[in-house]
Design an enzyme around this catalytic site. Sequence first.
Site, PDB file in Angstrom:
ATOM      1  N   SER A   1       0.776  -0.965   0.079  1.00 18.21           N
ATOM      2  CA  SER A   1       0.002   0.049  -0.194  1.00 18.21           C
ATOM      3  C   SER A   1       1.033   1.314  -0.022  1.00 18.21           C
ATOM      4  CB  SER A   1      -0.907   0.048   1.162  1.00 18.21           C
ATOM      5  OG  SER A   1      -1.274   1.360   1.419  1.00 18.21           O
TER       6      SER A   1
ATOM      7  N   ASN B   1      -0.053   4.195   0.930  1.00 22.34           N
ATOM      8  CA  ASN B   1      -0.656   4.988   2.005  1.00 22.34           C
ATOM      9  C   ASN B   1      -0.271   4.705   3.454  1.00 22.34           C
ATOM     10  OD1 ASN B   1      -2.176   6.131  -0.225  1.00 22.34           O
ATOM     11  ND2 ASN B   1      -3.710   4.380  -0.061  1.00 22.34           N
ATOM     12  N   THR B   2       0.486   3.741   3.872  1.00 21.04           N
ATOM     13  CA  THR B   2       1.278   3.563   4.940  1.00 21.04           C
ATOM     14  C   THR B   2       2.773   3.820   4.675  1.00 21.04           C
ATOM     15  OG1 THR B   2      -0.313   2.165   5.715  1.00 21.04           O
ATOM     16  CG2 THR B   2       1.836   2.091   6.985  1.00 21.04           C
TER      17      THR B   2
ATOM     18  N   LYS C   1       1.324  -9.690  -1.764  1.00 17.45           N
ATOM     19  CA  LYS C   1       0.633  -8.573  -2.560  1.00 17.45           C
ATOM     20  C   LYS C   1       1.756  -7.486  -2.813  1.00 17.45           C
ATOM     21  CE  LYS C   1      -3.315  -5.606  -3.792  1.00 17.45           C
ATOM     22  NZ  LYS C   1      -4.723  -5.647  -3.326  1.00 17.45           N
TER      23      LYS C   1
ATOM     24  N   ASN D   1      -1.064  -3.936  -6.478  1.00 14.26           N
ATOM     25  CA  ASN D   1      -1.936  -2.802  -5.538  1.00 14.26           C
ATOM     26  C   ASN D   1      -1.975  -1.851  -6.472  1.00 14.26           C
ATOM     27  OD1 ASN D   1      -2.830  -1.448  -3.455  1.00 14.26           O
ATOM     28  ND2 ASN D   1      -1.768  -2.723  -2.126  1.00 14.26           N
TER      29      ASN D   1
HETATM   30  C1  LIG Z   1     -10.580   2.488  -2.138  1.00 15.34           C
HETATM   31  C2  LIG Z   1      -9.454   1.391  -2.215  1.00 15.34           C
HETATM   32  C3  LIG Z   1      -8.984   1.049  -1.215  1.00 15.34           C
HETATM   33  C4  LIG Z   1      -8.237  -0.087  -1.134  1.00 15.34           C
HETATM   34  N1  LIG Z   1      -7.677  -1.068  -0.138  1.00 15.34           N
HETATM   35  C5  LIG Z   1      -6.935  -1.947   0.097  1.00 15.34           C
HETATM   36  C6  LIG Z   1      -6.394  -2.554   1.023  1.00 15.34           C
HETATM   37  O1  LIG Z   1      -6.897  -2.282   2.138  1.00 15.34           O
HETATM   38  N2  LIG Z   1      -5.508  -3.526   0.874  1.00 15.34           N
HETATM   39  C7  LIG Z   1      -5.045  -3.895  -0.394  1.00 15.34           C
HETATM   40  O2  LIG Z   1      -4.074  -5.008  -0.392  1.00 15.34           O
HETATM   41  N3  LIG Z   1      -5.373  -3.410  -1.647  1.00 15.34           N
HETATM   42  C8  LIG Z   1      -6.315  -2.259  -1.201  1.00 15.34           C
HETATM   43  N4  LIG Z   1      -6.657  -1.600  -2.356  1.00 15.34           N
HETATM   44  C9  LIG Z   1      -6.084  -2.039  -3.584  1.00 15.34           C
HETATM   45  C10 LIG Z   1      -6.799  -2.941  -4.443  1.00 15.34           C
HETATM   46  O3  LIG Z   1      -6.969  -4.193  -3.864  1.00 15.34           O
HETATM   47  C11 LIG Z   1      -6.563  -3.328  -6.116  1.00 15.34           C
HETATM   48  O4  LIG Z   1      -5.401  -3.935  -5.839  1.00 15.34           O
HETATM   49  C12 LIG Z   1      -6.085  -2.123  -6.825  1.00 15.34           C
HETATM   50  O5  LIG Z   1      -7.279  -1.256  -6.372  1.00 15.34           O
HETATM   51  C13 LIG Z   1      -6.120  -2.427  -8.208  1.00 15.34           C
HETATM   52  O6  LIG Z   1      -7.251  -2.730  -8.696  1.00 15.34           O
HETATM   53  P1  LIG Z   1      -8.317  -2.190  -9.504  1.00 15.34           P
HETATM   54  O7  LIG Z   1      -7.630  -1.514 -10.645  1.00 15.34           O
HETATM   55  O8  LIG Z   1      -9.321  -3.170 -10.048  1.00 15.34           O
HETATM   56  O9  LIG Z   1      -9.263  -1.203  -8.555  1.00 15.34           O
HETATM   57  C14 LIG Z   1      -7.662  -0.749  -2.390  1.00 15.34           C
HETATM   58  C15 LIG Z   1      -8.147   0.244  -3.600  1.00 15.34           C
HETATM   59  C16 LIG Z   1      -9.217   1.103  -3.346  1.00 15.34           C
HETATM   60  C17 LIG Z   1      -9.674   1.498  -4.822  1.00 15.34           C
END
Ligand SMILES: Cc1cc2nc3c(=O)[nH]c(=O)nc-3n(C[C@H](O)[C@H](O)[C@H](O)COP(=O)(O)O)c2cc1C
Length: 345
Positions: free
Chosen positions: A174, A176-177, A216, A245
């Site tokens: 992530s 964001n941490t 991940k 991610n």
């Molecule tokens: C609002 C939001 C919150 C997310 N929170 C997490 C999280 O807590 N842990 C994580 O591993 N990925 C998190 N993700 C990432 C998603 O699991 C995914 O890896 C990423 O959005 C790419 O896929 P997408 O393009 O289909 O959204 C988050 C994504 C979004 C949009």
Amino acid sequence: MYDWIRPVLFKLDAETAHGLTLYGLDVAHRSDLGRFVATPPQDLPTEAFGLHFPNPVGLAAGLDKNAAHLDALGALGFGFIEVGTVTPRPQIGNDRPRLFRLRQHEAIINRMGFNNEGVDALVRNVLKSSYRGVLGINIGKNKDTPNDKAADDYLFCLERVYAHASYITVNISSPNTQGLRDLQEEATLRRFIETLREAQERLGSQQGARKPMLLKIAPDLSEAELDSIASVLLAANVDGVICTNTTIDHSAVASDPHGNEAGGLSGKPLFVRSNQVVRGMRQRLGDRIGIVGVGGILDGSDSVEKMDAGAGLVQLYSGLIYRGPALVAECVDEIRRQKETRDAG
Ligand SMILES: Cc1cc2nc3c(=O)[nH]c(=O)nc-3n(C[C@H](O)[C@H](O)[C@H](O)COP(=O)(O)O)c2cc1C
């Protein structure tokens, strides 16, 4: 149905819409109106890291951080659901606003910051739910835990969730941490993964059921960094890897009013890069390690492309915001159609 709800939701602030949608799904599910929300696909049985999946299309982590909506989400036809990221202690995450839609790009930027109610609350929710499908639990560390103590947070969560998960995802990607992605550095990752692998095997023997563990990873990794992560995964015999991610590269959305918001970018602009990471990882890992492909799947053909890049399973998040729950069956049906065409040819 989502076609007429979406314009209303898109008038609201993104996080308010998110909460309202999950609340609506719960209400529809409890009142037996769930069948009007989405028609689940026919099964397309799939095997990966020793588990059986009814179909290869899953829900990505982050949508149901506390496993509080498992029953309603389980009725949408996903082949598996990943909940979390969950941390040892509850934390509120970053200040709002922290979730932005970039509509013309079919993208999202988020800087939620692992807002969650803590691992014990998540486990209570899992125990309360009647969902019996494949459940991934995604674990992380608290914001105030320094990186040299990070393994303790992951171990704490691993021990708590092990008995309740079909598989566990170790999230070190992530954006964001602060500093979290530094755990992807080779020497640090090697020690970190070895510690978790030992705990995984110990818990498996103690509980009489071994659970796969997946890592991940971020899309913002150089070829050299992908080399070193692949070598750690192979050396430690990790069961699987989730690619990817969100990205910190916002260049594709620079023209958007929200393009410069801090956080991770997901959705359409992430598609090509996350596929490159899937392909690169498949080349490096061969067939020994399962790959879950996630990033930018907006329609059925995207899911096929992701599997063609080397993923055995795929996950959705942003696509659900733009296309609604019908996207699940669309992806399963398109993967099935391609498979049948190829098998016939
Ligand atoms: C609002 C939001 C919150 C997310 N929170 C997490 C999280 O807590 N842990 C994580 O591993 N990925 C998190 N993700 C990432 C998603 O699991 C995914 O890896 C990423 O959005 C790419 O896929 P997408 O393009 O289909 O959204 C988050 C994504 C979004 C949009």
